[in-house]
Scaffold this active site. Structure first.
Site, PDB file in Angstrom:
ATOM      1  N   CYS A  52       0.830  -1.211   0.000  1.00 58.62           N
ATOM      2  CA  CYS A  52       0.000   0.000   0.000  1.00 58.62           C
ATOM      3  C   CYS A  52       0.866   1.263   0.000  1.00 58.62           C
ATOM      4  O   CYS A  52       1.497   1.585   1.007  1.00 58.62           O
ATOM      5  CB  CYS A  52      -0.917  -0.047   1.223  1.00 58.62           C
ATOM      6  N   CYS A  55      -0.072   3.925   2.574  1.00 60.73           N
ATOM      7  CA  CYS A  55       0.322   3.468   3.916  1.00 60.73           C
ATOM      8  C   CYS A  55       1.769   3.859   4.203  1.00 60.73           C
ATOM      9  O   CYS A  55       2.095   4.297   5.314  1.00 60.73           O
ATOM     10  CB  CYS A  55       0.167   1.954   4.044  1.00 60.73           C
TER      11      CYS A  55
END
Length: 127
Positions: A52, A55
Site C-alpha cells: 500500500c 500506507c
C-alpha cells in the site's frame, strides 16, 4: 514473584511509550489490547499493508504522532499478516486508523488523510 511480573509489565509498557508497536501475532495483539485496556489508555491502530503506497506515506506521520502522544498506545497491524483482526474491525481499505479505549471503538479514519488523523489523535488523547 508478582512484583517481578508487575515490574516487567511496567517496563514493557514504558519501552513502547512514544513508539509504534508492530503486531505480528494474535497473542501479541491480545496482550497489547489487554494491557492498554487495564491502564485505560487510548489505542490508535494503523491497519496497513506492505503493498500500500499511501500506507508508506502515512507511516512517518503515524510515528511522529506516537512520539507526540506517548500516553497513548500506537499499534501497526499488517492486514495480510493478521487478516482475522482486520476482519473483526471491518477494515476494507488501507490505511485505516482505528481509535479504541477500554475495548470500545471510538472513531476511525479511512485513507491517508494527515490532517484528520492528527486532529482525531489530539481529540481522543485529551479525553
Amino acid at each position: 514473584m508478582a512484583a517481578s511480573a508487575a515490574t516487567a509489565t511496567a517496563t514493557a509498557a514504558a519501552v513502547g511509550a512514544g513508539e509504534v508497536i508492530s503486531v505480528h501475532s494474535l497473542e501479541q495483539w491480545t496482550m497489547q489490547i489487554e494491557e492498554a485496556n487495564a491502564a485505560k489508555k487510548l489505542v490508535v491502530i494503523d491497519f496497513t499493508a506492505s503493498w500500500c503506497g499511501p500506507c508508506r506515506i502515512m507511516a512517518p506521520i503515524f510515528a511522529d504522532l506516537a512520539k507526540k502522544f506517548p500516553a497513548a498506545v500506537f499499534l501497526k497491524v499488517d492486514v495480510d499478516e493478521l487478516k482475522p483482526i482486520a476482519e473483526q474491525f471491518s477494515v476494507e481499505a488501507m490505511p485505516t486508523f482505528l481509535f479504541m479505549k477500554e475495548g470500545d471503538v471510538k472513531d476511525r479514519v479511512v485513507g491517508a488523510i494527515k490532517e484528520e488523523l492528527t486532529t482525531k489523535v489530539g481529540l481522543h488523547a485529551a479525553q
